[in-house]
Write a protein that holds these residues in place. Sequence first.
Motif, PDB file in Angstrom:
ATOM      1  N   PRO A   1     -13.051  -5.820   9.435  1.00  0.00           N
ATOM      2  CA  PRO A   1     -12.213  -6.229  10.569  1.00  0.00           C
ATOM      3  C   PRO A   1     -12.244  -7.732  10.796  1.00  0.00           C
ATOM      4  O   PRO A   1     -13.276  -8.376  10.624  1.00  0.00           O
ATOM      5  N   LEU A   2     -11.084  -8.277  11.162  1.00  0.00           N
ATOM      6  CA  LEU A   2     -10.995  -9.706  11.464  1.00  0.00           C
ATOM      7  C   LEU A   2     -11.968 -10.069  12.569  1.00  0.00           C
ATOM      8  O   LEU A   2     -12.521 -11.162  12.592  1.00  0.00           O
TER       9      LEU A   2
ATOM     10  N   ALA B   1       0.838  -1.205   0.000  1.00  0.00           N
ATOM     11  CA  ALA B   1       0.000   0.000   0.000  1.00  0.00           C
ATOM     12  C   ALA B   1       0.870   1.251   0.000  1.00  0.00           C
ATOM     13  O   ALA B   1       0.599   2.216  -0.720  1.00  0.00           O
TER      14      ALA B   1
ATOM     15  N   LEU C   1      -2.197  -8.305  -1.655  1.00  0.00           N
ATOM     16  CA  LEU C   1      -3.218  -7.255  -1.622  1.00  0.00           C
ATOM     17  C   LEU C   1      -4.307  -7.606  -0.613  1.00  0.00           C
ATOM     18  O   LEU C   1      -4.752  -6.762   0.162  1.00  0.00           O
ATOM     19  N   ASP C   2      -4.697  -8.868  -0.610  1.00  0.00           N
ATOM     20  CA  ASP C   2      -5.766  -9.288   0.302  1.00  0.00           C
ATOM     21  C   ASP C   2      -5.320  -9.245   1.764  1.00  0.00           C
ATOM     22  O   ASP C   2      -6.144  -9.043   2.658  1.00  0.00           O
ATOM     23  N   ALA C   3      -4.014  -9.453   1.993  1.00  0.00           N
ATOM     24  CA  ALA C   3      -3.519  -9.474   3.377  1.00  0.00           C
ATOM     25  C   ALA C   3      -3.394  -8.063   3.943  1.00  0.00           C
ATOM     26  O   ALA C   3      -3.213  -7.896   5.145  1.00  0.00           O
ATOM     27  N   HIS C   4      -3.476  -7.062   3.077  1.00  0.00           N
ATOM     28  CA  HIS C   4      -3.355  -5.695   3.570  1.00  0.00           C
ATOM     29  C   HIS C   4      -4.547  -5.359   4.462  1.00  0.00           C
ATOM     30  O   HIS C   4      -5.693  -5.602   4.107  1.00  0.00           O
ATOM     31  N   LEU C   5      -4.244  -4.830   5.646  1.00  0.00           N
ATOM     32  CA  LEU C   5      -5.311  -4.449   6.566  1.00  0.00           C
ATOM     33  C   LEU C   5      -5.521  -2.944   6.444  1.00  0.00           C
ATOM     34  O   LEU C   5      -4.861  -2.154   7.107  1.00  0.00           O
ATOM     35  N   GLY C   6      -6.405  -2.576   5.566  1.00  0.00           N
ATOM     36  CA  GLY C   6      -6.643  -1.154   5.325  1.00  0.00           C
ATOM     37  C   GLY C   6      -7.693  -0.603   6.267  1.00  0.00           C
ATOM     38  O   GLY C   6      -8.270  -1.328   7.071  1.00  0.00           O
ATOM     39  N   LEU C   7      -7.921   0.678   6.149  1.00  0.00           N
ATOM     40  CA  LEU C   7      -8.910   1.313   7.012  1.00  0.00           C
ATOM     41  C   LEU C   7     -10.331   1.072   6.509  1.00  0.00           C
ATOM     42  O   LEU C   7     -11.291   1.499   7.136  1.00  0.00           O
ATOM     43  N   ASP C   8     -10.435   0.392   5.372  1.00  0.00           N
ATOM     44  CA  ASP C   8     -11.766   0.084   4.863  1.00  0.00           C
ATOM     45  C   ASP C   8     -12.009  -1.426   4.782  1.00  0.00           C
ATOM     46  O   ASP C   8     -13.052  -1.873   4.347  1.00  0.00           O
ATOM     47  N   ALA C   9     -11.031  -2.207   5.232  1.00  0.00           N
ATOM     48  CA  ALA C   9     -11.199  -3.663   5.175  1.00  0.00           C
ATOM     49  C   ALA C   9     -12.189  -4.113   6.249  1.00  0.00           C
ATOM     50  O   ALA C   9     -12.413  -3.432   7.236  1.00  0.00           O
TER      51      ALA C   9
END
Lengths: 334, 258
Positions: A325-326, A276, A315-323
């Motif tokens: 939450p786990l 990112a 890309l999928d592993a990126h924890l963005g502010l719009d992902a």
Amino acid sequence: MTALLSIRDLSVRYRRDGVGALKGVSLHVEAGERLAIIGESGSGKSTLALAVAGLLAKGAVIDGTIEWTIPKSQTSHSFAPLSVLPDISPTRGEIEPSSPLSPISNVVGEMPAAKPPISPLVGEMSGRTEGGAVERQPSHPRDTIPHLGRDIGFVFQDPSSSLDPVMPVGKQIAEVARAHLGLGWPQSMTLAKTLLDRVRLPSPDAVLYAYPHQLSGGQKQRVAIAAAIAAGPKLLIADEATSALDTIVQAEIVALIRRLVAEDGMTLLFISHDIALAATLADRIAVLRHGELIELGETDQILNAPRHAYTRSLLDAHLGLDARPLLDRQGASA
Amino acid sequence: MTVLAVSNLAKRYRRGGKPFAAVDDVSFEIGRAETLALAGPSGSGKSTIARLVLRLIEPDAGRIDFEGADFLALSGAALRARRARLQMVFQDPLAAFNPRATVARVLDDPLRIHNIASRAERPRRIAALLERVGLDASLASRAIHEISGGQRQRVAIARAIATRPSLIVLDEAVSALDVSVRGQILELLLDLQRQERIAYLFISHDLGVIRAVAHRIIVLDSGRVAESGDARAVIANPQSAIGKALVAATPRLTRSRP
Ligand SMILES: Nc1ncnc2c1ncn2[C@@H]1O[C@H](COP(=O)(O)OP(=O)(O)OP(=O)(O)O)[C@@H](O)[C@H]1O
Ligand SMILES: [Mg+2]
């Protein structure tokens, strides 16, 4: 676009019997582009950066070629970079920031048709003590060999390790200018002050005489960047240059690198584990995994249409502010 | 139920001869099976709070109640017994160990020190702990330097849960991990939290990570609480200047075709 450097089939092993840190990597770095090299730990991204800078350890086994196209005017010692010495104008016409490698300069430094592999052994046998880049590219004519410091600026992850703890930072920057631009001390110190201002350090007059331990991590990295660009290099390599910094300082340093690269028309190799972050800066992204080049493409293509499953997984592993939450995915409760 | 209650905590250090507050009047509570995140720029006091809570350093003022007891008043055997319930995982916690020490040795220590299992019983307990954190029991005989960073962090978590804690302090515990491994470790932490009802004091400079796992957040600035609240709400709409700066500085992965 012209390739500033062409890497062909580059393989590196750190020990003769060891596994490959890089395995047959080929890529062109276009003049003036911002290329990000991303990958996880052990993927070979730092090895690639070090190989380009000629900084690999002596014992490393290197195969393949790294071919440079550097205009002659820019490797000569009388060269004064536009941005660094704004009032010295004679060389200006040769390096417009927009086209730093314009064809008006002689393109030299291309290797002969039969390219011998880069071998550190040549350097070892010759007994020279200069920088690794010289020793590892024996087929280059002397004046076309890219020099670390002069043609290549290198910014490391830990600014403390690249700065001398017992020398004022101004002197450290001036030293680079003196060594590569042939300037005297007063001129070099003036240049150092200009550079401290360019990297936006507050009160450059005072910082000039400060020691590294008196500066914060972010300030030290600004000094390291000032030193890296002091001789007006064509190529700036930033190897995880923001990884040790907090998010806010990281964003500031990335903005600084972006501005300096644009102002000086430098080519940028931005090495990062963070896809990112890399995407905020890079025109193109190269993805390395286990020493192999998995994918290389325009940033937009890498983000939106990755060809390789591994790129997609990053890309999928990126924890963005719009992902999502786990916490939600797990259905955990407080 | 409140596991940890911290009130008016303060810690002063000296910088250039002048005293300054590394932690200044900080109060918060953590409930069972809850994750409270501490966010903030470098030097804002996150690790100092972690060290105070763990009693690795003593505060200049304030009170810490852990499992209903005045934690700062404990000493000797009572403190040791309570410490078993309060564990920690750092960025590279096993860096402090002799790299040639085996995984079994690292896990044996807490079981022995806190009298959790007899000598004869311990190998079985170690195997169970390794399995609990998703590692093969055969890893027990490996040296710390022979396992990967992700495996090391799993061993560190196994060590932390060996004493059945009610609270684990995690200071940048996933910051040095590759993103793929990081996701697995976070899943493991969430799974342990659900199963064992463990509370986490979760320190990270990465708001994306915090948002993924934390229930609540405290944003620190120069040792003080700048704002606090529901983690997602604060990150979506920060009110403090430092909160806004942190959110703005977090890189976005803008994918037009996700
Ligand atoms: N032992 C100490 N002596 C003096 N000053 C200290 C000591 N420990 C911490 N500090 C100072 O206290 C302040 C808070 O530091 P702390 O390590 O808690 O920050 P942090 O939020 O964890 O930062 P980071 O994100 O960089 O880990 C900083 O100014 C730091 O320099
Ligand atoms: Mg810290």
